[in-house]
Design an enzyme around this catalytic site. Sequence first.
Site, PDB file in Angstrom:
ATOM      1  N   ASP A  23       0.846  -1.192   0.000  1.00  0.00           N
ATOM      2  CA  ASP A  23       0.000   0.000   0.000  1.00  0.00           C
ATOM      3  C   ASP A  23       0.883   1.245   0.000  1.00  0.00           C
ATOM      4  O   ASP A  23       1.629   1.476   0.948  1.00  0.00           O
ATOM      5  CB  ASP A  23      -0.899  -0.046   1.244  1.00  0.00           C
ATOM      6  N   ASN A  25      -0.217   4.543  -0.325  1.00  0.00           N
ATOM      7  CA  ASN A  25      -0.786   5.818   0.126  1.00  0.00           C
ATOM      8  C   ASN A  25      -1.510   5.749   1.473  1.00  0.00           C
ATOM      9  O   ASN A  25      -2.241   6.663   1.849  1.00  0.00           O
ATOM     10  CB  ASN A  25      -1.730   6.382  -0.948  1.00  0.00           C
ATOM     11  N   ASP A  27      -4.043   3.996   2.619  1.00  0.00           N
ATOM     12  CA  ASP A  27      -5.483   3.765   2.782  1.00  0.00           C
ATOM     13  C   ASP A  27      -5.793   2.321   3.187  1.00  0.00           C
ATOM     14  O   ASP A  27      -6.948   1.911   3.242  1.00  0.00           O
ATOM     15  CB  ASP A  27      -6.254   4.160   1.514  1.00  0.00           C
ATOM     16  N   ASP A  31      -1.800  -1.299  -3.823  1.00  0.00           N
ATOM     17  CA  ASP A  31      -2.064  -0.549  -5.049  1.00  0.00           C
ATOM     18  C   ASP A  31      -0.921  -0.692  -6.060  1.00  0.00           C
ATOM     19  O   ASP A  31       0.130  -1.278  -5.756  1.00  0.00           O
ATOM     20  CB  ASP A  31      -2.331   0.923  -4.726  1.00  0.00           C
ATOM     21  N   ASP A 100      -5.387 -10.738 -15.206  1.00  0.00           N
ATOM     22  CA  ASP A 100      -6.459 -11.696 -15.002  1.00  0.00           C
ATOM     23  C   ASP A 100      -7.596 -11.343 -15.962  1.00  0.00           C
ATOM     24  O   ASP A 100      -7.900 -10.167 -16.157  1.00  0.00           O
ATOM     25  CB  ASP A 100      -6.953 -11.605 -13.546  1.00  0.00           C
ATOM     26  N   ASP A 196      -9.698 -16.698 -15.922  1.00  0.00           N
ATOM     27  CA  ASP A 196     -10.497 -17.171 -14.794  1.00  0.00           C
ATOM     28  C   ASP A 196     -11.566 -18.168 -15.245  1.00  0.00           C
ATOM     29  O   ASP A 196     -12.270 -17.909 -16.234  1.00  0.00           O
ATOM     30  CB  ASP A 196     -11.160 -15.947 -14.148  1.00  0.00           C
ATOM     31  N   GLU A 238      -7.453 -21.111 -16.103  1.00  0.00           N
ATOM     32  CA  GLU A 238      -7.872 -21.780 -14.865  1.00  0.00           C
ATOM     33  C   GLU A 238      -9.023 -22.710 -15.214  1.00  0.00           C
ATOM     34  O   GLU A 238     -10.067 -22.266 -15.694  1.00  0.00           O
ATOM     35  CB  GLU A 238      -8.326 -20.750 -13.820  1.00  0.00           C
ATOM     36  N   HIS A 312      -4.558 -17.126  -4.526  1.00  0.00           N
ATOM     37  CA  HIS A 312      -5.445 -16.329  -3.665  1.00  0.00           C
ATOM     38  C   HIS A 312      -6.689 -17.093  -3.230  1.00  0.00           C
ATOM     39  O   HIS A 312      -7.455 -16.587  -2.417  1.00  0.00           O
ATOM     40  CB  HIS A 312      -5.829 -15.057  -4.411  1.00  0.00           C
ATOM     41  N   ASP A 313      -6.924 -18.273  -3.794  1.00  0.00           N
ATOM     42  CA  ASP A 313      -8.071 -19.094  -3.386  1.00  0.00           C
ATOM     43  C   ASP A 313      -7.661 -20.246  -2.472  1.00  0.00           C
ATOM     44  O   ASP A 313      -8.497 -20.844  -1.808  1.00  0.00           O
ATOM     45  CB  ASP A 313      -8.742 -19.739  -4.602  1.00  0.00           C
TER      46      ASP A 313
HETATM   47  O1  TEU Z   1     -11.911 -19.309  -8.938  1.00  0.00           O
HETATM   48  C1  TEU Z   1     -12.650 -20.333  -9.497  1.00  0.00           C
HETATM   49  C2  TEU Z   1     -12.804 -21.474  -8.653  1.00  0.00           C
HETATM   50  O2  TEU Z   1     -12.666 -22.584  -9.070  1.00  0.00           O
HETATM   51  C3  TEU Z   1     -13.249 -21.216  -7.281  1.00  0.00           C
HETATM   52  O3  TEU Z   1     -14.538 -21.650  -7.214  1.00  0.00           O
HETATM   53  C4  TEU Z   1     -12.444 -21.957  -6.366  1.00  0.00           C
HETATM   54  O4  TEU Z   1     -12.755 -23.305  -6.486  1.00  0.00           O
HETATM   55  C5  TEU Z   1     -12.781 -21.488  -5.015  1.00  0.00           C
HETATM   56  O5  TEU Z   1     -12.355 -20.165  -4.907  1.00  0.00           O
HETATM   57  C6  TEU Z   1     -12.096 -22.306  -4.026  1.00  0.00           C
HETATM   58  O6  TEU Z   1     -12.482 -21.859  -2.805  1.00  0.00           O
HETATM   59  C7  TEU Z   1     -11.835 -18.151  -9.657  1.00  0.00           C
HETATM   60  C8  TEU Z   1     -11.044 -17.127  -8.901  1.00  0.00           C
HETATM   61  O7  TEU Z   1      -9.736 -17.577  -8.756  1.00  0.00           O
HETATM   62  C9  TEU Z   1     -11.740 -16.840  -7.612  1.00  0.00           C
HETATM   63  O8  TEU Z   1     -11.008 -15.953  -6.814  1.00  0.00           O
HETATM   64  C10 TEU Z   1     -13.076 -16.257  -7.941  1.00  0.00           C
HETATM   65  O9  TEU Z   1     -13.803 -16.060  -6.760  1.00  0.00           O
HETATM   66  C11 TEU Z   1     -13.877 -17.157  -8.874  1.00  0.00           C
HETATM   67  O10 TEU Z   1     -13.105 -17.632  -9.963  1.00  0.00           O
HETATM   68  C12 TEU Z   1     -15.011 -16.378  -9.470  1.00  0.00           C
HETATM   69  O11 TEU Z   1     -14.502 -15.436 -10.366  1.00  0.00           O
HETATM   70 CA    CA Z   2      -3.449   2.124  -1.294  1.00  0.00          CA
END
Ligand code: TEU
Ligand code: CA
Length: 538
Positions: A23, A25, A27, A31, A100, A196, A238, A312-313
């Site tokens: 970050d 700035n 907030d 960013d 993405d 995605d 993905e 991130h998932d």
């Molecule tokens: O994730 C797709 C996906 O397969 C998710 O359902 C995944 O299985 C789940 O997040 C697991 O907990 C993509 C993105 O990576 C995710 O961040 C998004 O929320 C999702 O698509 C919808 O765009």
């Molecule tokens: Ca920021």
Amino acid sequence: MDQNRTWWKNALIYQIYPLSFKDSNGDGIGDIPGIISELDYIKDLGVDVIWLSPIYLSPMADNGYDISDYYKINPMFGTLSDVKYLLKEAHKRGLRIIMDLVVNHTSDQHVWFKKARESRDNPYRDYYVWRDQPSDITSVFSGPAWTYDEKTKQYYFHLFATQQPDLNWDNPKLRHEIYQMINYWLDLGIDGFRLDVIDLIGKSIDDKRLSDGPFLNERLQELKETCFQGRDIMTVGEMPGISIRRAKEITDEKNGFLNMTFQFAHVGLDEIPGQGKWALKKLNVKQLKQTFAQTQNEFKNGGWNSLFWSNHDQPRAVSRYGNDLKPYRKKSAQMLFTVLYGMKGTPFVYQGEEVGMTGIKSSDISSYKDIETINMYNDAIKQGKKIPEIMKSIYAKGRDNSRTPFQWNDTTNAGFGSGKTWLDVNPNYAYLNSVEDRADPKGVFPYVKKFFNLRKNLPVFEKGNFKLFLPDDSYLFAYTRSDDSDTILVVGNFDKKQHIYDLSKFQDYTPLLCNSSPIDFTKKTKIPGYFAGVFKRK
Ligand code: TEU
Ligand code: CA
């Protein structure tokens, strides 16, 4: 797609989750200027390509995976000129940037959807999917996949949140609007896309064929011809619901459509089959090894795969497959890096993994921000489940585990930024942070940097055939990779305890990189807890 350009096979990809990286700035939100300020850090790890999770305009119901304008940058992340500056600064350092691409659905705040829901005969109505009667398909984020829209008295379809209506890919007008947008970003100079849930764009909703639906190939082909072909870019799709065999077809160098896919077979092994991600099961290392071996085998000749533990998932790898207790954390993180990225495929590292960041546990549900977690929690409460049981699943699998702000140093907010952070910082930043780790000769970062340097300079890592050793063992993950000139041996101990093996057949191997003192290959080789090593035949 261009057969002569295969740099992406031997590239290291680093995923940035912009909300949580840096970050600039104060907030409390990461960013683009923050990212720019850390390009040298990223480059220092040996990264070639940065993948940015979505930075487009979005009401952030699903942290940017709900896009309300594909052409605009979310002001919380910066401006289009920040993006152009990022591209310039990245390219100057030999770093490429992929973005993405979220085109299975938009936000319900996208102007297309706002118009679509005005009336049944609105020209945008067919950009989305409407029915008089819902079917029994459920949303990935709990509840039905159909939501009733009062004004026009029909249901719209959304495989994810109600705020994420699915686009109607059967509509050629919609498809061409999407291609135009993709070409806009590629013409701007980005180096490719992570697509995605792209396995969903060929779906046939009425006969419930969602992932890998009947139209997937023709749509990917159209996408390739209209947008990707002839450009020096990389694409990774993905595809959570696709078989390995299909992933191979889709990534075939000649007749395929994408460079590689994300496969999810290995990340589902700690859940009870068929009961979804929250139904926990203890991970079986033998099964994990065999799952990888199967994928490696399938991609032996043709197609291309990606390698990842986390994103991130997915929860933090060291907390999930390794051991995040202090005496073991760094070693087990190094071990996980070694065994995963020693295999064939393009390596993806998720921000923070390179310093061994861990997951979080908060017994207070209000400290969680992820829509998937919150929806599941509310649903489970309604069904009468006990809170401690629900929380156990969230600790293990909740997506916020990997979304906490990056731990740069031991100052306020872990050096992420000066303001109150959008998601709480993991309190362990006092001892777990990038500055501490990099200064430690036994740190995760220094090891990983050496590992990737080795990987990049030894062609057998890119091309060599994979052979699993001791497939039935439950602790040791060991395999060889070999091509015409070299054979290497990769070894990792998934247990905190020492184990003894007969490794005498590897007597003529010498160490290239180990995370502790190298082992001797005898009839009774002692392999310490969380040992990792790469060896080469003399
Ligand atoms: O994730 C797709 C996906 O397969 C998710 O359902 C995944 O299985 C789940 O997040 C697991 O907990 C993509 C993105 O990576 C995710 O961040 C998004 O929320 C999702 O698509 C919808 O765009
Ligand atoms: Ca920021």
